[in-house]
Design a protein around this motif. Sequence first.
Motif, PDB file in Angstrom:
ATOM      1  N   HIS A  11      -4.116   0.853  -1.670  1.00  9.11           N
ATOM      2  CA  HIS A  11      -3.490  -0.478  -2.558  1.00  9.11           C
ATOM      3  C   HIS A  11      -3.051  -0.011  -4.224  1.00  9.11           C
ATOM      4  O   HIS A  11      -3.404   0.758  -4.678  1.00  9.11           O
ATOM      5  CB  HIS A  11      -4.208  -1.852  -3.285  1.00  9.11           C
ATOM      6  N   TYR A  12      -1.552  -0.696  -4.518  1.00  5.88           N
ATOM      7  CA  TYR A  12      -0.788   0.211  -5.425  1.00  5.88           C
ATOM      8  C   TYR A  12      -1.977  -0.365  -7.073  1.00  5.88           C
ATOM      9  O   TYR A  12      -2.176  -0.263  -7.852  1.00  5.88           O
ATOM     10  CB  TYR A  12       0.165  -0.102  -5.519  1.00  5.88           C
ATOM     11  N   HIS A  13      -2.695  -1.762  -6.523  1.00 12.85           N
ATOM     12  CA  HIS A  13      -3.636  -2.385  -7.739  1.00 12.85           C
ATOM     13  C   HIS A  13      -4.699  -1.137  -8.466  1.00 12.85           C
ATOM     14  O   HIS A  13      -4.629  -1.242  -9.086  1.00 12.85           O
ATOM     15  CB  HIS A  13      -4.874  -3.421  -6.515  1.00 12.85           C
ATOM     16  N   LYS A  25       0.810  -1.006   0.324  1.00 12.49           N
ATOM     17  CA  LYS A  25      -0.003   0.411   0.047  1.00 12.49           C
ATOM     18  C   LYS A  25       0.935   1.117   0.281  1.00 12.49           C
ATOM     19  O   LYS A  25       2.271   1.449   0.438  1.00 12.49           O
ATOM     20  CB  LYS A  25      -1.254   0.416   1.467  1.00 12.49           C
ATOM     21  N   PHE A  26       0.119   2.627  -0.506  1.00  9.07           N
ATOM     22  CA  PHE A  26       0.838   3.497  -0.627  1.00  9.07           C
ATOM     23  C   PHE A  26      -0.167   4.374   0.466  1.00  9.07           C
ATOM     24  O   PHE A  26      -1.231   4.265   0.061  1.00  9.07           O
ATOM     25  CB  PHE A  26       1.381   4.462  -1.480  1.00  9.07           C
ATOM     26  N   GLU A  27       0.970   4.866   0.746  1.00  7.76           N
ATOM     27  CA  GLU A  27       0.095   6.671   1.796  1.00  7.76           C
ATOM     28  C   GLU A  27      -0.735   7.225   1.127  1.00  7.76           C
ATOM     29  O   GLU A  27       0.825   8.113   0.139  1.00  7.76           O
ATOM     30  CB  GLU A  27       0.696   7.254   2.999  1.00  7.76           C
ATOM     31  N   ILE A  81      -0.157  -5.876 -16.339  1.00  7.93           N
ATOM     32  CA  ILE A  81       0.308  -4.889 -15.803  1.00  7.93           C
ATOM     33  C   ILE A  81      -0.835  -5.087 -14.929  1.00  7.93           C
ATOM     34  O   ILE A  81      -0.412  -4.749 -13.909  1.00  7.93           O
ATOM     35  CB  ILE A  81       0.470  -3.913 -16.466  1.00  7.93           C
ATOM     36  N   GLY A  82      -2.090  -5.322 -15.580  1.00 11.16           N
ATOM     37  CA  GLY A  82      -2.976  -5.606 -14.484  1.00 11.16           C
ATOM     38  C   GLY A  82      -3.078  -6.462 -13.227  1.00 11.16           C
ATOM     39  O   GLY A  82      -3.040  -6.185 -12.447  1.00 11.16           O
ATOM     40  N   ARG A  83      -2.149  -7.445 -13.394  1.00 12.98           N
ATOM     41  CA  ARG A  83      -1.795  -8.406 -12.982  1.00 12.98           C
ATOM     42  C   ARG A  83      -0.930  -7.837 -11.671  1.00 12.98           C
ATOM     43  O   ARG A  83      -0.549  -8.973 -10.618  1.00 12.98           O
ATOM     44  CB  ARG A  83      -1.809 -10.365 -13.652  1.00 12.98           C
ATOM     45  N   ILE A  84       0.121  -7.309 -11.993  1.00 14.70           N
ATOM     46  CA  ILE A  84       0.724  -6.952 -10.865  1.00 14.70           C
ATOM     47  C   ILE A  84       0.230  -6.492  -9.473  1.00 14.70           C
ATOM     48  O   ILE A  84       0.853  -6.242  -9.070  1.00 14.70           O
ATOM     49  CB  ILE A  84       2.593  -6.442 -11.897  1.00 14.70           C
ATOM     50  N   GLY A  85      -0.864  -5.321 -10.344  1.00 12.29           N
ATOM     51  CA  GLY A  85      -1.318  -5.135  -9.095  1.00 12.29           C
ATOM     52  C   GLY A  85      -2.206  -5.958  -8.156  1.00 12.29           C
ATOM     53  O   GLY A  85      -2.435  -6.194  -7.475  1.00 12.29           O
TER      54      GLY A  85
END
Length: 250
Positions: free
Chosen positions: A19-21, A10-12, A131-135
Amino acid sequence: MQSHAPFPFKFELFGQHYHYHYLFETLAFIVGIRVYYYLKKGIVDPISDENRLWILLGAMLGALIGSRVVAVLETPEVVHHLTFAVLYQSKTIIGGLLVGLFGVELVKKMIGVTIASGDIYVIPILVALFIGRIGCFSMGIDEPTYGIPTSSFLGMDLGDGLMRHPIMLYEMVFLIALFLLFRALKNKNLINGDRFKLFMLLYFLFRFLIEFLKPYQSLFLNLSSIHWSAIFIFIYYYKFIIRIFKRVFT
């Protein structure tokens, strides 16, 4: 069970954690579109730009509906107390591809396009999916794409202390293999539309098989909505399957 895994990532932002997703989903869409326009420059497209936009609109609307419906059916008990929030948050690429396909076919009939239109989308879809699956992978067990527990050396702690099949990593490897396959087929003289059909069959076959490594819920006959979506695609493309088998074995 206590977990020391870093999942979910996660990022703040402004005191809230996300989520980075969500970033990877947006990036997947942007990069996929850019790859599409890059590839389109190198071909003579028999479909006009205006009709391409209508076809894309049909695909996006179909994908928007299908991704939600098939995802909701992955947990059948939710249907009895379905809310807009649950419907909005639920989505799966399988449903998007399945109903997006029929959205395209419907729009093509409406605007009078009779030739196959999907080949040019194969590589952009593969890139966007990767790319989406990385998330998805970065979310660990917060995303319902994780696998069942395993004693295999491939098992990973995705955030709950259990060694599970990292389904998203499996899919990313498969997507790379598909990308290499279609790059190898780039200059092959195939019937227009065959590349997209081949992509759909191979991807849905992979998802049908990998579903057994997930803690899925049965929709009917001990098969999930993902299984049934794949079966539907196999039936829809049965003529193509028969033609390929005849070409290979005769």
